[in-house]
Design a protein around this motif. Structure first.
Motif, mmCIF file in Angstrom:
data_model
loop_
_atom_site.group_PDB
_atom_site.id
_atom_site.type_symbol
_atom_site.label_atom_id
_atom_site.label_comp_id
_atom_site.label_asym_id
_atom_site.label_seq_id
_atom_site.Cartn_x
_atom_site.Cartn_y
_atom_site.Cartn_z
ATOM 1 N N LEU A 1 33.236 41.733 50.996
ATOM 2 C CA LEU A 1 32.183 40.861 50.487
ATOM 3 C C LEU A 1 30.978 41.680 50.012
ATOM 4 O O LEU A 1 30.391 41.391 48.962
ATOM 5 N N HIS A 2 30.634 42.699 50.784
ATOM 6 C CA HIS A 2 29.483 43.538 50.402
ATOM 7 C C HIS A 2 29.752 44.238 49.073
ATOM 8 O O HIS A 2 28.872 44.303 48.199
ATOM 9 N N ASN A 3 30.969 44.775 48.898
ATOM 10 C CA ASN A 3 31.293 45.477 47.652
ATOM 11 C C ASN A 3 31.262 44.542 46.447
ATOM 12 O O ASN A 3 30.773 44.910 45.372
ATOM 13 N N LEU A 4 31.784 43.335 46.602
ATOM 14 C CA LEU A 4 31.803 42.386 45.485
ATOM 15 C C LEU A 4 30.391 41.951 45.111
ATOM 16 O O LEU A 4 30.057 41.848 43.921
ATOM 17 N N ILE A 5 29.565 41.702 46.125
ATOM 18 C CA ILE A 5 28.180 41.303 45.831
ATOM 19 C C ILE A 5 27.415 42.468 45.222
ATOM 20 O O ILE A 5 26.661 42.297 44.246
ATOM 21 N N ASP A 6 27.606 43.655 45.786
ATOM 22 C CA ASP A 6 26.918 44.847 45.258
ATOM 23 C C ASP A 6 27.333 45.111 43.812
ATOM 24 O O ASP A 6 26.513 45.505 42.978
ATOM 25 N N ASN A 7 28.602 44.877 43.509
ATOM 26 C CA ASN A 7 29.094 45.057 42.136
ATOM 27 C C ASN A 7 28.407 44.077 41.181
ATOM 28 O O ASN A 7 28.065 44.414 40.042
#
Length: 435
Positions: free
Chosen positions: A319-325
């Motif tokens: 979730l963090h990677n998708l939001i950060d992306n």
């Protein structure tokens, strides 16, 4: 070597390969046709001689013109202008084919004008042993002759191929060489692409490390200044800078090492029951605190979504990677939406943004290791190109699926689909580490 030169070399090689294949195919077909024509001429001569011998035996005048008619590629009818004895016909056919060295299987039938049908004779193998052909293989009639026999050569094409064995062999070697050449070009291009990806990764890593290292260097210079002791507040400030940038460096190094560990020996999943809506809300709230009011992050949680079985650490990272992306590639004030939803026998988690989206040419490569959407020489987007690769690996390890659901110009949308009956064992070791 520049891309234009590489494309020119590949195009030139492709044209050369196509030219070689066309030329060799032309000569092979030409040689086949010549051999087929020579064999047909030899067969016509042999059959014509047989017809003359039968006419001479029966003391009848030979038919006017050429008594042999070729009705198909392997079927001939021969006019003899008199009654035909099957034993005599078979003897003459064998003798004439042996004289002309025609080693080929044949079958024959004699037309009976009283019953108006072809009376099947025999099947003669080239080795000399004959065997009857099953009924249903009767030879067709020919309306223009009254006394004639029909003869078919079932193995005519095989005979031609046998005569051209050497040419076919060398043609096969040529085609095999072309296949190896094409494969070699493919491998070279793939290695070049991997080399470019490695180069981009090193460049990105250099840029990522350069900022914290510079900050630490400047802070160290300030701290080592004896006058800083008179300003404790400033000393604490630069000490905090060093700690913060050191943590950032540790995170960057850990991200690279984490991917290396995953690819080297797999990883263990610590499976537990997780309230998906609660986790999504927590991650979103933590992210909002770091956005500094520079965008919006909205969560739409479906109340019917129950707990799921997953590794909470890896799921949080996803979730963090998708939001950060979405923040990295979105506009200055991004609008990010996270939606959980129950659909039939699965639960979906959708992370979307209002950015430019992902172009069609990059969609198939977006989950590849080290791949980052090109932005020219401007290094305005941080990262190593490992975030979505990591997301893909973790989803595969959980037996989930992730896909793109966006259209260019409408923002990027990532959809994770979680089967409800997906039961994973705690501590399961995953080897699902494909690019």
């Amino acid at each position: 070597m520049r891309r234009q030169k590489i494309r020119f070399v590949v195009l030139l090689g492709a044209v050369s390969i196509v030219g070689i294949i066309l030329v060799q195919s032309y000569f092979l077909i030409k040689a086949w046709n010549i051999r087929e024509k020579e064999l047909n001429q030899s067969l016509v001569i042999a059959l014509k001689n047989v017809a003359e011998k039968i006419c001479h035996l029966n003391q009848t005048s030979p038919p006017f013109g050429n008594p042999v008619r070729q009705l198909s590629s392997n079927y001939f009818v021969v006019d003899v202008n008199s009654v035909i004895d099957a034993n005599v016909l078979e003897h003459y056919l064998k003798a004439e084919f042996d004289r002309l060295n025609l080693r080929i299987d044949f079958e024959y039938a004699i037309y009976d004008c009283h019953t108006d049908r072809m009376v099947y004779g025999n099947y003669i193998a080239a080795a000399g042993s004959g065997e009857k052909i099953r009924q249903g293989n009767n030879l067709p009639k020919y309306s223009e002759y009254l006394y004639y026999f029909g003869i078919r050569f079932p193995t005519l094409r095989n005979t031609i191929a046998g005569d051209m064995t050497i040419l076919i062999f060398f043609t096969s070697i040529l085609f095999l060489s072309v296949v190896f050449f094409v494969y070699a070009i493919f491998v070279i291009m793939q290695q070049k692409r991997l080399s470019e990806m490695q180069k981009d990764f090193i460049n990105n890593m250099t840029h990522e490390f350069k900022t914290p290292i510079s900050t630490i260097n400047i802070s160290a210079d300030v701290i080592t200044n004896p006058l800083i002791l008179n300003d404790p507040e400033r000393l604490m400030k630069y000490g905090a800078f060093i700690r913060q940038e050191n943590q950032r460096l540790n995170l960057l190094v850990e991200k690279v090492l984490q991917i290396a560990r995953i690819e080297k020996g797999g990883f263990h999943l610590k499976i537990e029951s997780i309230d998906l809506n609660e986790l999504v809300t927590t991650v979103a709230e933590n992210f909002k605190a770091n956005m500094n009011n520079s965008g919006r992050l909205e969560v739409s949680a479906d109340p019917s979504v129950n707990t799921i079985s997953a590794d909470i650490i890896h799921l949080t990272n996803i979730l963090h990677n998708l939001i950060d992306n979405a923040v990295k590639y979105g506009p200055d004030n991004p609008l990010i939406r996270i939606i959980t939803k129950r659909e039939q026998n699965r639960i979906s988690v959708t992370v979307s943004d209002n950015g430019p989206g992902i172009e069609a040419r990059y969609r198939k490569r977006i989950f590849h290791k080290f791949f980052r959407i090109p932005s020219g020489n401007i290094h305005d987007v941080k990262g190593f190109g490992l975030g979505l690769y990591y997301v893909k690996i973790i989803c595969q390890a959980h037996r989930w699926s992730i896909r793109l659901g966006d259209e260019p110009g409408t923002g990027a949308t990532f959809i994770i689909e979680i089967p409800e009956n997906n039961k994973l064992q705690n501590g399961r070791k995953s080897q699902d580490t494909v690019c």
